[in-house]
Design a protein around this motif. Structure first.
Motif, PDB file in Angstrom:
ATOM      1  N   ALA A   1       0.833  -1.210   0.000  1.00 59.29           N
ATOM      2  CA  ALA A   1       0.000   0.000   0.000  1.00 59.29           C
ATOM      3  C   ALA A   1       0.865   1.256   0.000  1.00 59.29           C
ATOM      4  O   ALA A   1       0.559   2.230  -0.693  1.00 59.29           O
TER       5      ALA A   1
ATOM      6  N   ALA B   1       2.375   1.698  -3.558  1.00 55.63           N
ATOM      7  CA  ALA B   1       1.360   2.161  -4.506  1.00 55.63           C
ATOM      8  C   ALA B   1       1.053   3.630  -4.310  1.00 55.63           C
ATOM      9  O   ALA B   1       0.893   4.387  -5.279  1.00 55.63           O
ATOM     10  N   LEU B   2       0.995   4.048  -3.052  1.00 57.06           N
ATOM     11  CA  LEU B   2       0.709   5.450  -2.751  1.00 57.06           C
ATOM     12  C   LEU B   2       1.862   6.352  -3.179  1.00 57.06           C
ATOM     13  O   LEU B   2       1.654   7.412  -3.780  1.00 57.06           O
TER      14      LEU B   2
ATOM     15  N   ASN C   1       2.014   6.196  -7.039  1.00 60.50           N
ATOM     16  CA  ASN C   1       0.736   6.542  -7.659  1.00 60.50           C
ATOM     17  C   ASN C   1       0.376   5.593  -8.800  1.00 60.50           C
ATOM     18  O   ASN C   1      -0.090   6.016  -9.868  1.00 60.50           O
TER      19      ASN C   1
ATOM     20  N   ALA D   1      -2.597  -3.486  -4.426  1.00 65.46           N
ATOM     21  CA  ALA D   1      -2.767  -2.184  -3.778  1.00 65.46           C
ATOM     22  C   ALA D   1      -3.034  -1.128  -4.840  1.00 65.46           C
ATOM     23  O   ALA D   1      -2.333  -1.069  -5.850  1.00 65.46           O
TER      24      ALA D   1
ATOM     25  N   PRO E   1      -3.727   3.069  -5.363  1.00 65.54           N
ATOM     26  CA  PRO E   1      -3.717   4.384  -4.721  1.00 65.54           C
ATOM     27  C   PRO E   1      -5.063   5.085  -4.878  1.00 65.54           C
ATOM     28  O   PRO E   1      -5.761   4.893  -5.878  1.00 65.54           O
TER      29      PRO E   1
ATOM     30  N   SER F   1      -3.321  12.926  -2.862  1.00 62.26           N
ATOM     31  CA  SER F   1      -3.365  11.551  -2.375  1.00 62.26           C
ATOM     32  C   SER F   1      -4.253  11.464  -1.149  1.00 62.26           C
ATOM     33  O   SER F   1      -4.130  12.269  -0.225  1.00 62.26           O
TER      34      SER F   1
ATOM     35  N   ALA G   1      -4.924   4.443   0.218  1.00 60.09           N
ATOM     36  CA  ALA G   1      -4.717   3.295  -0.654  1.00 60.09           C
ATOM     37  C   ALA G   1      -5.668   2.180  -0.244  1.00 60.09           C
ATOM     38  O   ALA G   1      -6.002   2.031   0.938  1.00 60.09           O
TER      39      ALA G   1
END
Length: 456
Positions: free
Chosen positions: A228, A231-232, A235, A283, A285, A292, A295
């Protein structure tokens, strides 16, 4: 009217065959040296980027690497283990990435494959080689195998879930529609919704499905948030089809603390939800209006459970969820008047609240509840109720006390934090509840008289 092979080849798109790149059957790559000598080797997998580009792993292919740099061309053969179809791709080398979203996607999948095959110390990604797809054609097998039925109709499931999210009138109904839709419409049994904290330094759990412990309010630094967190940061969706300890989140430090007997170190933490040994993880985002939000992590006990189609589906639904969280959160923060004074309980067992101002940890009858911004909120509400006898409060009142609650001016997440507190109190069942009584209005309900103690 029959379709000629030439017409079929022109119509075939890389998107149509992207699931063949997953490496269930390792792709075969053929390169040719400057002297015309061919060289064939197998790759762990390939990565679909878009309908014109793929990425291949650059690991330890010295001979192939020299050929690629000399000619800039390779041929890639991929096979479908379900239908038996083979596809041949002609590729032209563009560049090698050693960081960024494509590199991280390949790195995550390679880690999963390495863990499955016991090659963690051997498989090392040196870079992600990017190629342009110049042509692709399907090679019909002698005996085509039957196709496999999909887990569910993703397109129809996304449509139903999207309609439910669009009808949500508040944060509570939005979250319920989302978690129910994941299970009923997309056939996903395990998921965690992580949100970015107010300072952008960590994640906290707003909701989860499929676990023995819901873990609402569990926190993790971004650096320890596994798939997670990656992925965050990048992006992009990140997916693993096999178990990988490299991307396990938050479990290692807890296991170490248990081994060392440091029970006190775990006394003020909320247990993290999650599978002990997930075989597949994805995961996605969550972003809203260029910012942001958090996630979504979904996982399964089965290998290769999620696909590129799941990435597309959850990316679309995740974007709608993030927009809904932002819009409905803002709608909650209206300047509603304070609710009328209500009689607070004077009988029943007292609820003793212990509050540590240094990190706003809150304990109820010596049992840990929560800390951080949410802890500061519940401590303030308890003090206000003891002082005034009033159980009701408004979001406007809390926003005016923003400095005391450590709410940043740009992103205070107050509506989400109140929903988190509501869920966390319901999970712990201490006799303390937060209930929504109207738009921008809430009530702190207690089963008995409240007492609060400020600890060092």
């Amino acid at each position: 009217m029959s379709t000629s092979p030439q017409t079929e080849r022109r119509a075939l798109k890389l998107r149509d065959v992207r699931r063949l790149l997953e490496g269930v059957i390792p792709p075969a790559m053929c390169s040719v040296g400057a002297d015309g000598m061919p060289h064939v080797n197998y790759l762990s997998h390939a990565e679909y980027i878009d309908d014109e580009h793929v990425a291949l792993t650059y690991q330890f292919l010295n001979r192939a690497r020299a050929n690629i740099l000399a000619t800039g061309r390779v041929a890639l053969s991929v096979e479908d283990p379900i239908s038996g179809v083979s596809v041949l791709l002609q590729l032209r080398y563009l560049r090698t990435d050693t960081e960024g979203p494509v590199y991280e996607r390949l790195r995550a999948k390679l880690a999963g494959i390495a863990a499955q095959t016991g090659m963690e110390k051997v498989f090392h990604l040196r870079g992600a080689d990017l190629y342009r797809v110049e042509s692709l054609r399907k090679l019909d097998p002698v005996r085509p195998l039957p196709g496999m039925a999909p887990r569910c109709d993703l397109a129809a499931g996304v449509r139903r879930l999207s309609e439910q999210l669009a009808e949500a009138a508040d944060l509570r109904s939005l979250l319920n529609a989302f978690t129910q839709g994941l299970q009923q419409d997309l056939c996903i049994s395990h998921a965690i919704l992580w949100l970015l904290d107010e300072h952008g330094q960590g994640l906290f759990t707003l909701a989860s499905i499929g676990y023995e412990l819901a873990g609402s309010g569990a926190e993790l630094p971004l650096a320890e948030a596994g798939l997670a967190g990656v992925a965050l940061r990048e992006n992009v969706p990140i997916r693993i089809g096999h178990m990988s300890q490299m991307y396990s989140y938050g479990m290692s430090w807890r296991a170490k603390a248990e081994q060392l007997g440091l029970q006190a170190a775990m006394a003020d933490t909320i247990p993290l939800p999650g599978l002990a040994a997930p075989r597949s993880q994805l995961a996605v985002p969550l972003r809203a209006r260029g910012r942001s939000v958090g996630a979504l992590l979904v996982e399964s006990e089965n290998d290769q459970f999620f696909s590129y189609d799941d990435e597309d589906a959850l990316t679309a639904i995740g974007a709608q969820l993030a927009q809904g969280l932002a819009a409905l959160h803002k709608a909650e923060l209206i300047d509603a008047p304070a609710p009328p004074t209500e009689r607070t309980p004077t009988s029943g067992a007292a609820l003793r609240i212990r509050h540590y101002p240094r990190d706003h940890s809150v304990f109820v009858n010596d049992q840990y509840l929560i800390k951080g911004v949410a802890g500061a909120i519940i401590a303030k509400l308890v003090r206000d109720q003891i002082a005034s006898g009033r159980a009701g409060f408004s979001t406007r009142e809390l926003r005016l006390a923003g400095d005391d609650l450590r709410l940043p001016e740009v992103q205070d997440n107050l509506g989400v934090r109140l929903l988190l507190l509501e869920r966390r109190l319901a999970e712990r069942d201490f006799g303390l509840r937060i209930e929504r009584s109207g738009r921008g209005q809430y009530r702190l309900s207690a089963s008995g008289p409240l007492e609060i103690v400020a600890a060092d």
